[in-house]
Design a protein around this motif. Structure first.
Motif, PDB file in Angstrom:
ATOM      1  N   ILE A   1      42.675  32.941  33.557  1.00 34.06           N
ATOM      2  CA  ILE A   1      41.856  33.341  34.704  1.00 34.06           C
ATOM      3  C   ILE A   1      41.408  34.769  34.416  1.00 34.06           C
ATOM      4  CG2 ILE A   1      41.719  33.726  37.189  1.00 34.06           C
ATOM      5  CD1 ILE A   1      44.082  31.794  37.548  1.00 34.06           C
ATOM      6  N   PRO A   2      40.165  34.950  33.956  1.00 31.17           N
ATOM      7  CA  PRO A   2      39.697  36.308  33.650  1.00 31.17           C
ATOM      8  C   PRO A   2      39.871  37.237  34.851  1.00 31.17           C
ATOM      9  CG  PRO A   2      38.145  34.691  32.830  1.00 31.17           C
ATOM     10  CD  PRO A   2      39.149  33.944  33.675  1.00 31.17           C
ATOM     11  N   LEU A   3      40.144  38.498  34.574  1.00 35.80           N
ATOM     12  CA  LEU A   3      40.439  39.467  35.627  1.00 35.80           C
ATOM     13  C   LEU A   3      39.406  39.450  36.752  1.00 35.80           C
ATOM     14  CD1 LEU A   3      42.206  41.704  36.774  1.00 35.80           C
ATOM     15  CD2 LEU A   3      40.925  43.327  35.355  1.00 35.80           C
ATOM     16  N   GLY A   4      38.131  39.340  36.414  1.00 32.81           N
ATOM     17  CA  GLY A   4      37.089  39.339  37.430  1.00 32.81           C
ATOM     18  C   GLY A   4      37.151  38.151  38.372  1.00 32.81           C
ATOM     19  N   SER A   5      37.899  37.114  38.010  1.00 21.39           N
ATOM     20  CA  SER A   5      38.027  35.907  38.837  1.00 21.39           C
ATOM     21  C   SER A   5      39.355  35.817  39.580  1.00 21.39           C
ATOM     22  CB  SER A   5      37.874  34.658  37.959  1.00 21.39           C
ATOM     23  OG  SER A   5      36.626  34.648  37.306  1.00 21.39           O
ATOM     24  N   VAL A   6      40.263  36.736  39.293  1.00 21.32           N
ATOM     25  CA  VAL A   6      41.598  36.666  39.896  1.00 21.32           C
ATOM     26  C   VAL A   6      41.523  36.687  41.423  1.00 21.32           C
ATOM     27  CG1 VAL A   6      43.794  37.910  40.182  1.00 21.32           C
ATOM     28  CG2 VAL A   6      42.862  37.536  37.903  1.00 21.32           C
ATOM     29  N   GLY A   7      40.743  37.590  41.980  1.00 23.81           N
ATOM     30  CA  GLY A   7      40.651  37.690  43.440  1.00 23.81           C
ATOM     31  C   GLY A   7      40.277  36.383  44.104  1.00 23.81           C
ATOM     32  N   ALA A   8      39.351  35.652  43.490  1.00 23.39           N
ATOM     33  CA  ALA A   8      38.904  34.375  44.042  1.00 23.39           C
ATOM     34  C   ALA A   8      39.954  33.274  43.873  1.00 23.39           C
ATOM     35  CB  ALA A   8      37.597  33.948  43.373  1.00 23.39           C
ATOM     36  N   GLN A   9      40.920  33.490  42.988  1.00 19.52           N
ATOM     37  CA  GLN A   9      41.951  32.477  42.718  1.00 19.52           C
ATOM     38  C   GLN A   9      43.286  32.762  43.392  1.00 19.52           C
ATOM     39  OE1 GLN A   9      41.446  29.607  40.995  1.00 19.52           O
ATOM     40  NE2 GLN A   9      39.299  30.201  40.949  1.00 19.52           N
TER      41      GLN A   9
ATOM     42  N   SER B   1      46.498  45.331  36.807  1.00 23.21           N
ATOM     43  CA  SER B   1      45.547  45.247  37.911  1.00 23.21           C
ATOM     44  C   SER B   1      45.668  43.904  38.626  1.00 23.21           C
ATOM     45  CB  SER B   1      44.121  45.443  37.386  1.00 23.21           C
ATOM     46  OG  SER B   1      43.182  45.312  38.413  1.00 23.21           O
ATOM     47  N   ALA B   2      45.771  42.836  37.853  1.00 25.54           N
ATOM     48  CA  ALA B   2      45.900  41.503  38.439  1.00 25.54           C
ATOM     49  C   ALA B   2      47.196  41.366  39.232  1.00 25.54           C
ATOM     50  CB  ALA B   2      45.847  40.442  37.336  1.00 25.54           C
ATOM     51  N   ALA B   3      48.288  41.884  38.686  1.00 24.41           N
ATOM     52  CA  ALA B   3      49.576  41.817  39.382  1.00 24.41           C
ATOM     53  C   ALA B   3      49.514  42.586  40.693  1.00 24.41           C
ATOM     54  CB  ALA B   3      50.694  42.357  38.488  1.00 24.41           C
ATOM     55  N   SER B   4      48.846  43.717  40.681  1.00 22.43           N
ATOM     56  CA  SER B   4      48.696  44.508  41.902  1.00 22.43           C
ATOM     57  C   SER B   4      47.915  43.738  42.970  1.00 22.43           C
ATOM     58  CB  SER B   4      47.997  45.826  41.573  1.00 22.43           C
ATOM     59  OG  SER B   4      47.823  46.596  42.726  1.00 22.43           O
ATOM     60  N   GLN B   5      46.840  43.087  42.553  1.00 22.90           N
ATOM     61  CA  GLN B   5      46.050  42.275  43.490  1.00 22.90           C
ATOM     62  C   GLN B   5      46.899  41.146  44.070  1.00 22.90           C
ATOM     63  OE1 GLN B   5      42.083  40.915  42.193  1.00 22.90           O
ATOM     64  NE2 GLN B   5      42.263  42.389  40.512  1.00 22.90           N
ATOM     65  N   ALA B   6      47.659  40.494  43.203  1.00 23.94           N
ATOM     66  CA  ALA B   6      48.481  39.366  43.649  1.00 23.94           C
ATOM     67  C   ALA B   6      49.579  39.822  44.603  1.00 23.94           C
ATOM     68  CB  ALA B   6      49.086  38.652  42.436  1.00 23.94           C
TER      69      ALA B   6
ATOM     70  N   VAL C   1      49.724  33.663  33.653  1.00 18.58           N
ATOM     71  CA  VAL C   1      48.268  33.744  33.755  1.00 18.58           C
ATOM     72  C   VAL C   1      47.763  34.851  32.851  1.00 18.58           C
ATOM     73  CG1 VAL C   1      46.316  34.174  35.302  1.00 18.58           C
ATOM     74  CG2 VAL C   1      48.261  32.830  36.114  1.00 18.58           C
ATOM     75  N   ASP C   2      46.888  34.473  31.937  1.00 14.76           N
ATOM     76  CA  ASP C   2      46.275  35.407  30.990  1.00 14.76           C
ATOM     77  C   ASP C   2      44.930  35.821  31.575  1.00 14.76           C
ATOM     78  OD1 ASP C   2      44.818  36.489  28.756  1.00 14.76           O
ATOM     79  OD2 ASP C   2      46.204  35.446  27.411  1.00 14.76           O
ATOM     80  N   VAL C   3      44.743  37.105  31.799  1.00  9.94           N
ATOM     81  CA  VAL C   3      43.530  37.580  32.476  1.00  9.94           C
ATOM     82  C   VAL C   3      42.465  38.098  31.500  1.00  9.94           C
ATOM     83  CG1 VAL C   3      44.711  38.052  34.647  1.00  9.94           C
ATOM     84  CG2 VAL C   3      44.527  39.872  32.950  1.00  9.94           C
ATOM     85  N   ARG C   4      42.604  37.790  30.224  1.00 10.14           N
ATOM     86  CA  ARG C   4      41.585  38.171  29.257  1.00 10.14           C
ATOM     87  C   ARG C   4      40.377  37.240  29.365  1.00 10.14           C
ATOM     88  NH1 ARG C   4      44.059  37.468  23.809  1.00 10.14           N
ATOM     89  NH2 ARG C   4      45.107  35.758  24.884  1.00 10.14           N
ATOM     90  N   THR C   5      39.330  37.565  28.639  1.00 12.55           N
ATOM     91  CA  THR C   5      38.133  36.716  28.640  1.00 12.55           C
ATOM     92  C   THR C   5      38.457  35.383  27.970  1.00 12.55           C
ATOM     93  OG1 THR C   5      37.349  37.478  26.487  1.00 12.55           O
ATOM     94  CG2 THR C   5      36.651  38.762  28.441  1.00 12.55           C
ATOM     95  N   PRO C   6      37.658  34.351  28.254  1.00 12.66           N
ATOM     96  CA  PRO C   6      37.890  33.064  27.580  1.00 12.66           C
ATOM     97  C   PRO C   6      37.862  33.174  26.054  1.00 12.66           C
ATOM     98  CG  PRO C   6      36.456  32.732  29.456  1.00 12.66           C
ATOM     99  CD  PRO C   6      36.623  34.229  29.290  1.00 12.66           C
TER     100      PRO C   6
END
Length: 105
Positions: free
Chosen positions: A46-54, A77-82, A27-32
């Motif tokens: 999946i942009p970073l700001g959308s990771v939580g919702a996904q 940051s995304a890995a930490s959330q996951a 999963v690439d968390v950069r902008t589109p």
């Protein structure tokens, strides 16, 4: 044994490589826009700001997730959330480095 191994990072990288070999999601968390400029083949954007919702959707896939971005900051940051959501997750760092690593698996 390298310095990274003393802190467990070498082991974590080997675990990430094994997860990728076994079909982990990338999963690439950069902008589109950044994603369109280049990305790891087969990765999902999946942009970073959308990771939580996904997170529920990612968890439902039942696979480890390797996150990447431009430098490793957003993917960390995304890995930490996951991980907090109970997902086996890895910070793959910058997408170009991850792409190179995958070519050598």
């Amino acid at each position: 044994m390298g310095l990274l191994d003393l802190f467990g990072f070498g082991k974590r990288k080997e675990q990430m490589k094994e997860a990728i070999k076994n079909g982990a999601l990338i999963v690439d968390v950069r902008t589109p826009g950044e994603f369109m400029g280049g990305h790891v083949d087969g990765s999902e954007n999946i942009p970073l700001g959308s990771v939580g919702a996904q997170l529920a959707s990612l968890k439902a896939k039942g696979k480890p997730v390797v996150f990447c971005c431009a430098s490793g900051m957003r993917s960390g940051s995304a890995a930490s959330q996951a991980k907090s959501a109970g997902i086996e997750a890895y910070n793959g760092g910058g997408w170009m480095s991850l792409n190179g690593l995958m070519l050598n698996l």
